[in-house]
Motif scaffolding. Structure first.
Motif, PDB file in Angstrom:
ATOM      1  N   PRO A  39       6.123   9.956  -0.856  1.00  0.00           N
ATOM      2  CA  PRO A  39       5.303   8.751  -1.010  1.00  0.00           C
ATOM      3  C   PRO A  39       6.137   7.500  -0.773  1.00  0.00           C
ATOM      4  O   PRO A  39       7.269   7.399  -1.228  1.00  0.00           O
ATOM      5  N   ARG A  40       5.605   6.559  -0.010  1.00  0.00           N
ATOM      6  CA  ARG A  40       6.283   5.304   0.321  1.00  0.00           C
ATOM      7  C   ARG A  40       5.402   4.134  -0.063  1.00  0.00           C
ATOM      8  O   ARG A  40       4.179   4.224  -0.024  1.00  0.00           O
ATOM      9  N   LEU A  41       6.007   3.021  -0.436  1.00  0.00           N
ATOM     10  CA  LEU A  41       5.301   1.760  -0.625  1.00  0.00           C
ATOM     11  C   LEU A  41       5.674   0.853   0.528  1.00  0.00           C
ATOM     12  O   LEU A  41       6.853   0.620   0.785  1.00  0.00           O
TER      13      LEU A  41
ATOM     14  N   TYR B 262       0.845  -1.178   0.000  1.00  0.00           N
ATOM     15  CA  TYR B 262       0.000   0.000   0.000  1.00  0.00           C
ATOM     16  C   TYR B 262       0.882   1.230   0.000  1.00  0.00           C
ATOM     17  O   TYR B 262       2.023   1.212   0.450  1.00  0.00           O
ATOM     18  N   ARG B 263       0.349   2.271  -0.567  1.00  0.00           N
ATOM     19  CA  ARG B 263       1.073   3.535  -0.701  1.00  0.00           C
ATOM     20  C   ARG B 263       0.634   4.470   0.417  1.00  0.00           C
ATOM     21  O   ARG B 263      -0.550   4.589   0.694  1.00  0.00           O
ATOM     22  N   LYS B 264       1.606   5.100   1.056  1.00  0.00           N
ATOM     23  CA  LYS B 264       1.292   6.083   2.089  1.00  0.00           C
ATOM     24  C   LYS B 264       2.210   7.277   1.922  1.00  0.00           C
ATOM     25  O   LYS B 264       3.270   7.174   1.319  1.00  0.00           O
TER      26      LYS B 264
ATOM     27  N   ALA C 243       8.217   5.185  -3.281  1.00  0.00           N
ATOM     28  CA  ALA C 243       7.140   4.811  -4.204  1.00  0.00           C
ATOM     29  C   ALA C 243       7.592   4.891  -5.662  1.00  0.00           C
ATOM     30  O   ALA C 243       7.134   4.113  -6.490  1.00  0.00           O
TER      31      ALA C 243
END
Length: 87
Positions: free
Chosen positions: A43-45, A34-36, A61
Motif C-alpha cells: 500500500p502506498r500513499l 490517496y491510497r493505492k 502507507a
C-alpha cells in the motif's frame, strides 16, 4: 513504469528522488493523498496539491521511512540529472 505513473507524468515513468522521512519538511499547506496498491502489492500513499493537483510525493502507507519526491514540476528540473532507475 506502472500505468498510473505513466498517466500522471505523461511519459514512460515518474521522476523522483528518495529522501529519509526525517529529512523531509513540508513548508506550507496540507496536501491531499490517496491510497493505492502498488504493483508489488504494497500500500502506498500518493500526495498531491489539493488546489491544482500537482503530484508532490509518494510514501509507504504505514510506517513510512522514506518519501519519493516528485521532481518533474521542480523549478530546478533542468539541472537535475538521473543517477539510477528503479523498476
Amino acid at each position: 513504469h506502472c500505468t498510473d505513473c505513466q498517466i500522471l507524468s505523461g511519459g514512460p515513468f515518474r521522476w523522483g528522488t528518495l529522501i529519509p522521512k526525517e529529512a523531509f519538511t513540508l513548508l506550507r499547506g496540507n496536501p491531499k493523498a490517496y491510497r493505492k496498491i502498488a504493483a508489488s502489492g504494497s500500500p502506498r500513499l500518493l500526495s498531491f496539491c489539493g488546489t491544482c493537483g500537482t503530484p508532490l510525493y509518494g510514501t509507504q502507507a504505514e510506517n513510512a521511512t522514506t518519501y519519493s519526491l516528485r521532481l518533474s514540476s521542480a523549478r530546478q528540473a533542468g539541472t537535475l540529472r538521473p543517477k539510477m532507475q528503479t523498476l
